[in-house]
Design an enzyme around this catalytic site. Structure first.
Site, PDB file in Angstrom:
ATOM      1  CE  LYS A  25       2.711  43.465 -96.573  1.00  0.00           C
ATOM      2  NZ  LYS A  25       3.655  43.754 -97.825  1.00  0.00           N
ATOM      3  CE  LYS A  44       5.717  40.168 -85.058  1.00  0.00           C
ATOM      4  NZ  LYS A  44       6.614  39.752 -85.904  1.00  0.00           N
ATOM      5  CG  LEU A  92       7.237  37.084 -80.464  1.00  0.00           C
ATOM      6  CD1 LEU A  92       6.892  38.073 -81.471  1.00  0.00           C
ATOM      7  CD2 LEU A  92       8.499  36.341 -81.090  1.00  0.00           C
ATOM      8  CE1 TYR A  94       9.128  45.962 -72.525  1.00  0.00           C
ATOM      9  CE2 TYR A  94       8.290  46.078 -74.821  1.00  0.00           C
ATOM     10  CZ  TYR A  94       8.725  46.740 -73.640  1.00  0.00           C
ATOM     11  OH  TYR A  94       8.677  48.183 -73.557  1.00  0.00           O
ATOM     12  CB  ALA A  95      13.341  44.392 -77.075  1.00  0.00           C
ATOM     13  CG  ASP A 140      14.833  41.301 -93.586  1.00  0.00           C
ATOM     14  OD1 ASP A 140      13.640  41.562 -93.684  1.00  0.00           O
ATOM     15  OD2 ASP A 140      15.559  41.949 -94.567  1.00  0.00           O
ATOM     16  CG  ASP A 158      14.155  38.552 -89.147  1.00  0.00           C
ATOM     17  OD1 ASP A 158      13.709  37.855 -90.073  1.00  0.00           O
ATOM     18  OD2 ASP A 158      15.177  38.060 -88.449  1.00  0.00           O
TER      19      ASP A 158
HETATM   20 CL1  LIG Z   1       2.924  42.236 -87.727  1.00  0.00          CL
HETATM   21  C1  LIG Z   1       4.222  43.005 -87.056  1.00  0.00           C
HETATM   22  C2  LIG Z   1       3.853  44.451 -86.597  1.00  0.00           C
HETATM   23  C3  LIG Z   1       4.718  45.394 -86.077  1.00  0.00           C
HETATM   24  C4  LIG Z   1       5.947  45.015 -86.491  1.00  0.00           C
HETATM   25  C5  LIG Z   1       7.199  45.916 -86.008  1.00  0.00           C
HETATM   26  N1  LIG Z   1       7.655  45.553 -84.455  1.00  0.00           N
HETATM   27  C6  LIG Z   1       8.339  44.466 -84.441  1.00  0.00           C
HETATM   28  C7  LIG Z   1       9.070  44.714 -83.181  1.00  0.00           C
HETATM   29  N2  LIG Z   1       8.129  44.673 -82.099  1.00  0.00           N
HETATM   30  C8  LIG Z   1       8.804  44.570 -80.884  1.00  0.00           C
HETATM   31  C9  LIG Z   1       8.996  43.054 -80.239  1.00  0.00           C
HETATM   32 BR1  LIG Z   1       8.343  41.687 -81.507  1.00  0.00          BR
HETATM   33  C10 LIG Z   1       9.466  42.976 -78.969  1.00  0.00           C
HETATM   34  N3  LIG Z   1       9.953  43.821 -78.367  1.00  0.00           N
HETATM   35  C11 LIG Z   1       9.531  45.185 -78.443  1.00  0.00           C
HETATM   36  N4  LIG Z   1       9.809  46.291 -77.806  1.00  0.00           N
HETATM   37  C12 LIG Z   1       9.422  47.105 -78.709  1.00  0.00           C
HETATM   38  C13 LIG Z   1       9.246  48.613 -78.290  1.00  0.00           C
HETATM   39  C14 LIG Z   1       9.636  48.996 -77.185  1.00  0.00           C
HETATM   40  C15 LIG Z   1      10.070  50.218 -76.480  1.00  0.00           C
HETATM   41  C16 LIG Z   1       9.652  51.292 -77.318  1.00  0.00           C
HETATM   42  C17 LIG Z   1       9.573  52.869 -77.072  1.00  0.00           C
HETATM   43  N5  LIG Z   1      10.920  53.470 -77.273  1.00  0.00           N
HETATM   44  C18 LIG Z   1      12.003  52.981 -76.598  1.00  0.00           C
HETATM   45  C19 LIG Z   1      13.357  53.579 -76.895  1.00  0.00           C
HETATM   46  O1  LIG Z   1      13.019  55.261 -76.205  1.00  0.00           O
HETATM   47  C20 LIG Z   1      11.880  55.703 -77.165  1.00  0.00           C
HETATM   48  C21 LIG Z   1      10.540  55.042 -76.931  1.00  0.00           C
HETATM   49  C22 LIG Z   1       9.265  51.056 -78.864  1.00  0.00           C
HETATM   50  C23 LIG Z   1       9.342  49.717 -79.142  1.00  0.00           C
HETATM   51  N6  LIG Z   1       8.845  46.951 -79.741  1.00  0.00           N
HETATM   52  C24 LIG Z   1       8.946  45.634 -79.621  1.00  0.00           C
HETATM   53  C25 LIG Z   1       7.235  45.910 -82.087  1.00  0.00           C
HETATM   54  C26 LIG Z   1       6.514  46.082 -83.602  1.00  0.00           C
HETATM   55  C27 LIG Z   1       6.747  43.900 -87.158  1.00  0.00           C
HETATM   56  C28 LIG Z   1       5.199  42.986 -87.447  1.00  0.00           C
END
Ligand SMILES: Clc1ccc(CN2CCN(c3c(Br)cnc4[nH]c(-c5ccc(CN6CCOCC6)cc5)nc34)CC2)cc1
Length: 272
Positions: A25, A44, A92, A94-95, A140, A158
């Site tokens: 959002k 982010k 951040l 990266y996971a 959360d 989160d």
């Molecule tokens: Cl403003 C806002 C926008 C989006 C979000 C929701 N997510 C919060 C977490 N985000 C990630 C962060 Br922070 C750090 N490391 C990440 N790694 C990933 C990620 C990594 C790999 C994938 C792909 N999948 C991996 C598992 O197998 C199927 C394919 C999908 C997402 N997302 C994040 C991604 C977005 C939160 C806040």
């Protein structure tokens, strides 16, 4: 250290931006790589206009303040932050293995076995002990907010506000109410024991594949939460069912404390 490193100021030009990892959002998250070190991060990007209007600004400051000082293997790192005229950028960790929510969906039976579930719950417990020692509560904890790092290690990730991520959003529009404890449903002041309730909800969801109070409408879910009305399916082991029953307790003071959860027979039996 005596010679504290001078605070490096970062800018967008320090990074190559990759694919989008998720939409929100208030902004989006991108895969990114720091140019000099080739270090891969999650960037982010939050829109100041959206944040300003919604008064979430103080929350973003608080989250940055808290998150940047935390160092724990099961808490996602916030390495740095910077801003330009229109956006705030959070650098951040990266996971690589995405969210626990999508990992749960990817399971053949849409649920985890005792070993995998207990491993996630134990990791979360140690992160919550670290946070509670620092009087940080209410992280959360729900599958959408839990990420999986290298070797599938769980990371709390989160930032406390809702996201519109098609692939990981539940059916409800503004985030799930499934994890709310009774005291928050009733808008009472909440203590760190809210995290114990959420841990119980998560433990149930990992083993069963859906949340214990899941219902068609908010109203119905609220009613079930306030009556602690849930049924644990037969396939769930007695030891796991026992732990869940010690966490989904109406009185926050009567929920099993984190140090006891770590020593619970179900955790001990199914984790190294
Ligand atoms: Cl403003 C806002 C926008 C989006 C979000 C929701 N997510 C919060 C977490 N985000 C990630 C962060 Br922070 C750090 N490391 C990440 N790694 C990933 C990620 C990594 C790999 C994938 C792909 N999948 C991996 C598992 O197998 C199927 C394919 C999908 C997402 N997302 C994040 C991604 C977005 C939160 C806040």
């Amino acid at each position: 250290s005596a010679t504290a490193k001078p605070k490096k100021t970062w800018a967008l030009s320090n990074f190559d931006i990759g694919r989008q990892l998720g939409r929100g959002k208030f902004g989006n998250v991108y895969l990114a790589r720091e140019k000099e070190s080739q270090f891969v991060v999650a960037l982010k990007v939050l829109f100041k206009r959206q944040i300003g209007e919604t008064k979430v600004e103080h929350q973003v400051r608080r989250e940055i303040e808290i998150q940047s000082h935390l160092r724990h293997p099961h808490i996602l790192r916030l390495y740095a932050y910077f801003h330009d005229e229109a956006r705030i950028y959070l650098v951040l960790e990266y996971a690589p293995q995405g969210t626990l929510f999508s990992a749960l969906q990817a399971q053949p039976m849409k649920r985890f076995d005792d070993r995998q579930s207990a491993t996630y719950i134990k990791a979360l417990c140690s992160a919550l002990l670290y946070l509670h020692e620092r009087d940080i509560i209410h992280r959360d904890i729900k599958p959408e907010n839990l990420l999986l790092g290298h070797k599938g290690v769980l990371k709390i990730a989160d930032f406390g506000w809702s996201v519109h991520e098609p692939n990981s959003m539940r059916l409800t529009l503004c985030g799930t109410v499934d994890y709310l404890p009774p005291e928050m449903v009733l808008n009472k002041p909440h203590t760190k024991n809210v995290d114990l309730w959420s841990l119980g909800v998560l433990c149930f969801e990992l083993l069963v594949g859906h949340a214990p109070f899941f219902s068609k409408t908010y109203e119905e879910t609220y009613q079930k939460i306030l009556k602690v009305d849930y049924k644990t399916p037969e396939h769930v082991s007695k030891a796991a069912a026992h732990l869940i029953s010690k966490l989904l307790v109406l009185n926050p003071m009567h929920r099993m404390p984190l140090d006891q959860i770590m020593l619970h027979p179900w955790i001990v039996a199914h984790t190294q």
